[in-house]
Scaffold this motif. Structure first.
Motif, PDB file in Angstrom:
ATOM      1  N   ALA A  51       0.836  -1.202   0.000  1.00 27.67           N
ATOM      2  CA  ALA A  51       0.000   0.000   0.000  1.00 27.67           C
ATOM      3  C   ALA A  51       0.863   1.242   0.000  1.00 27.67           C
ATOM      4  O   ALA A  51       1.933   1.281   0.601  1.00 27.67           O
ATOM      5  N   SER A  52       0.409   2.277  -0.681  1.00 29.81           N
ATOM      6  CA  SER A  52       1.125   3.543  -0.713  1.00 29.81           C
ATOM      7  C   SER A  52       0.502   4.499   0.290  1.00 29.81           C
ATOM      8  O   SER A  52      -0.700   4.576   0.411  1.00 29.81           O
ATOM      9  N   GLY A  53       1.337   5.227   0.997  1.00 28.81           N
ATOM     10  CA  GLY A  53       0.832   6.182   1.984  1.00 28.81           C
ATOM     11  C   GLY A  53       1.545   7.497   1.815  1.00 28.81           C
ATOM     12  O   GLY A  53       1.630   8.043   0.727  1.00 28.81           O
ATOM     13  N   ASN A  54       2.091   8.014   2.922  1.00 27.23           N
ATOM     14  CA  ASN A  54       2.812   9.273   2.866  1.00 27.23           C
ATOM     15  C   ASN A  54       4.077   9.184   2.034  1.00 27.23           C
ATOM     16  O   ASN A  54       4.638  10.206   1.635  1.00 27.23           O
ATOM     17  N   ASP A  55       4.579   7.950   1.771  1.00 30.91           N
ATOM     18  CA  ASP A  55       5.779   7.789   0.970  1.00 30.91           C
ATOM     19  C   ASP A  55       5.610   8.379  -0.420  1.00 30.91           C
ATOM     20  O   ASP A  55       6.583   8.775  -1.066  1.00 30.91           O
ATOM     21  N   ASN A  56       4.368   8.416  -0.931  1.00 33.50           N
ATOM     22  CA  ASN A  56       4.122   9.022  -2.233  1.00 33.50           C
ATOM     23  C   ASN A  56       4.526  10.486  -2.233  1.00 33.50           C
ATOM     24  O   ASN A  56       4.963  11.012  -3.257  1.00 33.50           O
ATOM     25  N   LYS A  57       4.356  11.168  -1.098  1.00 32.45           N
ATOM     26  CA  LYS A  57       4.705  12.581  -0.994  1.00 32.45           C
ATOM     27  C   LYS A  57       6.184  12.750  -0.680  1.00 32.45           C
ATOM     28  O   LYS A  57       6.829  13.672  -1.179  1.00 32.45           O
ATOM     29  N   GLU A 195       7.154   1.360 -10.101  1.00 33.41           N
ATOM     30  CA  GLU A 195       7.280   2.501  -9.202  1.00 33.41           C
ATOM     31  C   GLU A 195       7.157   2.073  -7.751  1.00 33.41           C
ATOM     32  O   GLU A 195       7.874   2.581  -6.877  1.00 33.41           O
ATOM     33  N   ASP A 196       6.257   1.148  -7.460  1.00 34.45           N
ATOM     34  CA  ASP A 196       6.072   0.705  -6.080  1.00 34.45           C
ATOM     35  C   ASP A 196       7.322   0.011  -5.555  1.00 34.45           C
ATOM     36  O   ASP A 196       7.728   0.210  -4.403  1.00 34.45           O
ATOM     37  N   ASP A 197       7.962  -0.814  -6.405  1.00 37.35           N
ATOM     38  CA  ASP A 197       9.186  -1.496  -5.997  1.00 37.35           C
ATOM     39  C   ASP A 197      10.300  -0.478  -5.732  1.00 37.35           C
ATOM     40  O   ASP A 197      11.008  -0.559  -4.714  1.00 37.35           O
TER      41      ASP A 197
END
Length: 221
Positions: A51-57, A195-197
């Motif tokens: 899951a993506s969270g604040n790491d996207n920012k 991108e997630d990896d």
């Protein structure tokens, strides 16, 4: 009916959580019909993706996957000086202890700022896993640039460049990779999974930089 329900499920997900797929796009995955087995396989890929969270920012990632070549761009800030970030990014002998995808890493030769590094590990896209085994040549420009190219290994080509720039009391790390895998990667393993990896790998590196920064004194200049 399964493919229709899956299309409905995916189209309702918030932006940044899942790939948007129309029924027509699903139909193009197979010739003429998106079979139930294919739908279940794709759903498994999605459910197994982190899951993506604040790491996207905090960590900006952009990837291109076209004609067998993968281009990855990553940039992020860390609240330390460049020398402190450099100490982690060039800790090749210990990277396996803080980046989960690396199983083995060792500097096998060094002449000044030119190194040869042997690495083994695994890259995961959803529940698909690909092992890698490579020897890379690394050129260091302390404390601003790291350039690496694969000289032999399981990939056809790989070149990476990492640049460190001081931004006030922080450091901006910018990374670019140009990779031609040595194995076939399905077309549906696209931007989302690549991108997630990459985001997960650099999240772990960023965390290690911050952790060490708490104990490593900042340089005076």
């Amino acid at each position: 009916m399964l493919e229709m329900r899956l299309a409905s499920l995916l189209s309702r997900q918030p932006h940044g959580s899942f790939i948007y797929l129309s029924v027509n796009e699903m139909n193009r995955v197979s010739t003429g019909k998106f079979h139930a087995a294919s739908a279940a396989f794709l759903l498994g890929m999605l459910l197994n993706a982190p899951a993506s969270g604040n790491d996207n920012k905090e960590i900006e990632v952009s990837a291109q996957h076209d004609s067998g070549r993968i281009i990855i761009y990553v940039t992020f800030l860390v609240p330390v000086m460049p020398r402190q970030a450099w100490a982690v990014l060039t800790d090749f002998d210990n990277i396996a202890s803080f980046v989960s995808g690396v199983q083995f890493s060792k500097v096998i030769s060094r002449t000044g700022n030119n190194l040869h590094i042997s690495q083994k590990g695994v890259t995961k896209y959803g529940f698909l896993s690909y092992t890698f085994d490579s020897v890379g040549e690394v050129n260091l420009s302390p404390f601003s640039k790291i350039q690496e190219r694969m000289i032999r290994g399981s990939m056809r080509e790989m070149e990476e460049t990492t640049i460190l720039l001081q931004a006030g009391d922080q450091t901006r790390v910018s990374y670019r990779a140009d990779i031609v895998p040595g194995h076939w990667i399905p077309g549906f393993v696209g931007k989302f999974f690549i991108e997630d990896d990459a985001r997960e790998r650099f999240r772990q590196m960023r965390n290690e930089i911050i952790r060490r920064g708490r104990y490593m004194p900042a340089p005076l200049n």
